[in-house]
Each structure stands twice: as C-alpha cells, then as structure tokens.
Design a protein around this motif. Structure first.
Motif, PDB file in Angstrom:
ATOM      1  N   UNK A 122       0.823  -1.211   0.000  1.00 48.76           N
ATOM      2  CA  UNK A 122       0.000   0.000   0.000  1.00 48.76           C
ATOM      3  C   UNK A 122       0.852   1.254   0.000  1.00 48.76           C
ATOM      4  N   UNK A 123       2.025   1.197   0.582  1.00 46.41           N
ATOM      5  CA  UNK A 123       2.891   2.375   0.633  1.00 46.41           C
ATOM      6  C   UNK A 123       3.320   2.847  -0.752  1.00 46.41           C
ATOM      7  N   UNK A 124       3.341   1.943  -1.740  1.00 54.02           N
ATOM      8  CA  UNK A 124       3.775   2.343  -3.079  1.00 54.02           C
ATOM      9  C   UNK A 124       2.650   2.294  -4.113  1.00 54.02           C
ATOM     10  N   UNK A 182       8.641  -2.354   1.167  1.00 53.97           N
ATOM     11  CA  UNK A 182       9.068  -3.573   1.846  1.00 53.97           C
ATOM     12  C   UNK A 182       8.798  -3.440   3.336  1.00 53.97           C
ATOM     13  N   UNK A 183       8.379  -4.514   3.962  1.00 55.21           N
ATOM     14  CA  UNK A 183       8.203  -4.453   5.411  1.00 55.21           C
ATOM     15  C   UNK A 183       9.533  -4.707   6.114  1.00 55.21           C
ATOM     16  N   UNK A 184       9.545  -4.497   7.393  1.00 55.20           N
ATOM     17  CA  UNK A 184      10.775  -4.562   8.176  1.00 55.20           C
ATOM     18  C   UNK A 184      11.446  -5.936   8.026  1.00 55.20           C
ATOM     19  N   UNK A 221      -3.113  -5.120  -6.049  1.00 56.33           N
ATOM     20  CA  UNK A 221      -2.965  -6.571  -5.983  1.00 56.33           C
ATOM     21  C   UNK A 221      -1.718  -7.032  -6.728  1.00 56.33           C
ATOM     22  N   UNK A 222      -1.405  -6.387  -7.854  1.00 57.91           N
ATOM     23  CA  UNK A 222      -0.166  -6.743  -8.555  1.00 57.91           C
ATOM     24  C   UNK A 222       1.051  -6.413  -7.700  1.00 57.91           C
ATOM     25  N   UNK A 223       1.031  -5.256  -7.061  1.00 57.39           N
ATOM     26  CA  UNK A 223       2.162  -4.848  -6.223  1.00 57.39           C
ATOM     27  C   UNK A 223       2.331  -5.782  -5.033  1.00 57.39           C
TER      28      UNK A 223
END
Length: 485
Positions: A47-49, A283-285, A59-61
């Motif tokens: 969601x951030x990008x 990316x998450x942490x 959904x693709x991201x």
C-alpha cells in the motif's frame, strides 16, 4: 517528571501465565501463524507504493492474483490506510524536530512526543484491522521474492567469494576523516533509564542509508545532567522481522536494555539493515533479507557487523571499559560474524565478549533445512532461481560465521534451544565445538525457537551471565591499567 513506561504486555509475559510461551503447543501455534502475520505487513508495504493506483494495481504490487470480488473492500482499506499514514507522517515530522532539531524542548514534551510516535508507528506498521481480511483470503504471500540466480550472484560477488575480508573488513579508504560521524539525539526518560538515538552513515559499501540504534543508560548519568559515563556496554541485536522501537512493545528493550541499564550498564539496540527505522519503501521490516536470499543474508550480516564495529568504537570513546556484543536469532548470527570477523579491525572496534542467542551455526544448511524455509516458501523461491545445495555451499564463506573465532573461546557465552528447528540446534552446537567454546559457558534451554525468546524474557540466567561477565571483564581491564600505571 513524566517518563516512558514498561508496557503491560511485558508484565504479563513475566507473570506465571507467561510460562505458556515456552510450551510445545504455543511453539506450534506461533509457528503456524507466521505466514499470516507477514502477509498483513506485506499488504501494508504494498500500500505504501500503490496507495492511489486502484485495487488491480495494488494486488499486482502485493503479489496476489486478481480478485475482482474484493475491489470494493480493497478501496475502503486503502482509504483508511491513507488517513493512518498521513497521521504517521505528521507525527514523525514533529518527532524529528523535537529529537533532532535545533529547538529547545522539555523532558515532558519529549516523553509525550515519543509516546505518540510509538503508538501511531505501531498502527501504521501492523494494520491488521485494515488488511487482515486479505490474509484470511490467503491472497497475499508472506514474502515478495526477488531471488537472484546463482550465475548473477557469482558474477556480482566474485571478488568477495575469493576474499571474504572484502565484505567483512574496512576498506583502506576508511581513514579517520572519512569514518562515519556518530550523531546523538535528544534524551527521553524511560523507567529508570535515559534513552536516546544514535545515527551514522553505514560503513557498508553495499548500503546507502544511515545506521540507527537506541541507547539506554542509567537515568542519573543522563548526559544533559552530567555524570560519569564509564559504563560496561552491551550491543544487542534483535531477530529477523522485528520492528524495534516502531512498536509500543519491543521485547529486547524490556528484557535487556531497561533491565540492565538502571543497574549501571549501557545497552545499545541497533536497527539491523532494512529493519525498523531503516525499512525500505514497499518492503516491510526485514523483508529484503529473505526476499533476496541468499545474497540478502550476507549483505545484511556484513553491514550489521561493520556497524557494530562503529558502535563498539563509539562506546569506547564514551568511556566504556568493556564492550560485549550479543543478539537473538538473526541478531545471534550477527554476533557470531562480529566474533569471527573482527580480527583485522582496529582494536577499538573489537568487542571483549560475545553473547549469541538462538542462532544457527551454518546458514547454508539452515536455508536448506530450517523450518522457516518451508514455512515462508523460501525453498520454492530458491529452487525456481536455480539454487541447489551445492550452489548455496559455494557461498558458505560469505553466509556462515568463520570456523575460528577472533575472540578467545572462553569469552563466548551462547544460549540455544534444544528443540529449535528454525535455527537448527545441531548446526549451532557444531560451530561452538569448532570454536572450542567451553561447555560451562554454554546454556541450553529445553524449548524451540520462540521458547528461546520466552526464556530471554522470563529467565534471569541470560541477564545474570551478562552482568557477571561484563563486570569481571571491566575489573580485569581496570586492574591491568592500574598495574601499568
């Protein structure tokens, strides 16, 4: 005067009810829940990008298949997250000004802003209430892989494979005038602690960000009030996927830092590359560590090891008579690399003691057979990219800690779980045997990987060992210095 407090959840975990955390049923439950937990933060990172690009692009991201029946729910979720992220950005701007700006702030103002920052950071980092429905639908993978091929990795890391010291050593260009300058934030009061942030340019040539760490000292030597900073120091690394002080409860903060600092120690908790404050957009942490395996693994190990060297040197300039390095899980692997790679570093950067916890001893083997590999589909990603066991073993010189320590084996104090399948116990024992770590120095808990963390929280033996060995090493150093004088 107001101060940060120990979260209620930590008090619960250290109560009799917390014994459940070391049980086999809890280990099994926690292990099974990992893919869903990481699917939620993967959904947030996407969601951030792709916040304003619509459900299909989102959904693709996120790496999910088409799901037209969920478009309305996804649009509502993205709208909710947009508001939350706006509040997060606004709070972070104020926090940055208070802790790193030139303006004056009162101790109570810093506590209030830090408390607010943690609360909104946690809501933003793990918005289960917003994106949890996607994980229930099993649409979101726990990791969005970008695994390099063995051929590409050999080409890119050819020189490092031939000379691992290129990856784990300081370049000759790291002259004093080019060495990272460590900056320090304003101080905030914790429960018996003075806490502040450090930041500096990462010395790794493979990263382009700033390393960050949180420091805890006894409240009565708060630098703003003056006092003696001659403190034995522990640098302790967290595990993979941790969000560090982006959450209201950071276990290492409570069971190590805030437990030891009021007793006269300095504790430094670094953010590993790609973790916590160093999370990459989209990316998450910690995700790049797994997503780029095996290259992501040794890139992180080498950068974190060199950053630990900088922090060790900084602690000595602050008067630390002795510095220990430890960590749990991923952090334990970082500690082993520090202990096995520091021989060629400047003396001020070498630690005196090592406290690795819950770590594997052979990373190439762990990638092939560790429980996390199948759980998060790492095995499928490696297979698809062409990584055989032979190819992984070829990169063992960069992945695995060296077979000999640079510290005396008597200065290594490991803690492992006898039933650990994520950091396979057999590999840890084999490395400790190779290193010649004395049996009395080793502690084994009858538990799995999550039980190791539970024991760190609940069992006093780790903290007792750290206190005893830091104090003994500090006494020995002071005695040698007094004899020399």
């Amino acid at each position: 005067m107001d101060h940060l407090e120990t979260p209620a959840v930590h008090r619960l975990l250290t109560s009799p009810a917390g014994r459940l955390l070391t049980s086999r049923p809890f280990e099994a439950f926690k292990t099974r829940s990992l893919p869903r937990e990481f699917a939620v933060v993967r959904a947030r990172a996407a969601a951030d990008v792709a916040l304003s690009e619509g459900p299909e692009a989102y959904l693709r991201e996120v790496g999910a298949p088409p799901a037209p029946h969920l478009h309305d729910r996804i649009e509502r979720a993205l709208a909710r997250y947009a508001r939350l992220r706006g509040a997060y950005v606004e709070t972070m701007d104020r926090w940055e000004q208070v802790f790193w700006g030139d303006g004056e702030s009162t101790p109570d103002e810093r506590v209030a802003v830090e408390r607010e920052r943690r609360e909104v950071s946690e809501r933003r980092a793990k918005p289960t209430d917003i994106f949890g429905f996607l994980s229930k639908e099993h649409l979101v993978p726990p990791v969005k892989f970008e695994t390099p091929s063995p051929e590409d990795a050999r080409t890119r890391w050819n020189h490092e494979l031939a000379e691992p010291e290129r990856l784990y050593g300081f370049a000759e260009s790291s002259a004093a005038e080019e060495f990272p300058r460590v900056e320090r934030s304003a101080t905030v009061r914790g429960p018996g602690t003075a806490e502040y942030l450090l930041r500096f340019r990462s010395p790794s040539p493979h990263l382009s960000d700033r390393a960050t760490a949180r420091v805890y000292e006894p409240v009565d030597i708060d630098a703003n009030a003056g006092g003696d900073a001659d403190l034995p120091t522990l640098i302790f690394h967290s595990g993979w996927g941790m969000f560090d002080d982006q959450l209201t409860y950071w276990p290492e903060e409570e069971y190590v830092a805030r437990a030891l600092a009021p007793e006269g120690y300095r504790v430094i908790l670094p953010d590993a590359p790609w973790h916590g404050r160093r999370e990459l957009l989209g990316r998450y942490s910690g995700e790049p560590y797994i997503a780029r395996a095996p290259v992501g693994l040794f890139t992180l190990y080498s950068a974190a090891a060199l950053e630990t060297a900088v922090l060790t040197d900084w602690a000595r300039t602050e008067g630390a008579p002795v510095v220990g390095v430890g960590g749990v899980s991923l952090g334990g692997t970082i500690a082993l690399h520090v202990g096995g790679r520091c021989g060629d570093w400047p003396e001020s950067m070498r630690p005196d003691l090592l406290f690795p916890v819950g770590m594997p001893g052979a990373i190439d083997q762990t990638l092939l057979s560790g429980a996390l590999t199948e759980l998060l589909d790492i095995d499928d990603a490696l297979d698809a990219a062409g990584w055989t066991g032979e190819a992984l073993h070829e990169f063992a010189p960069l992945l695995n800690p060296p077979k000999e320590p640079c510290l005396a084996p008597e200065r290594v104090f490991p803690f492992i779980g006898t039933r650990d399948e994520m950091a396979p116990t057999s590999t840890a024992r084999a490395l400790l045997d190779e290193w010649g770590v004395p049996r009395p120095n080793r502690r084994e808990w009858d538990c799995g990987h999550f039980g190791v963390l539970a024991n760190l929280i609940r069992d006093e033996s780790f903290r007792t060992t750290v206190r005893r060995e830091l104090d003994a090493a500090a006494r020995n150093r002071r005695n040698r210095e007094s004899v020399a004088v």
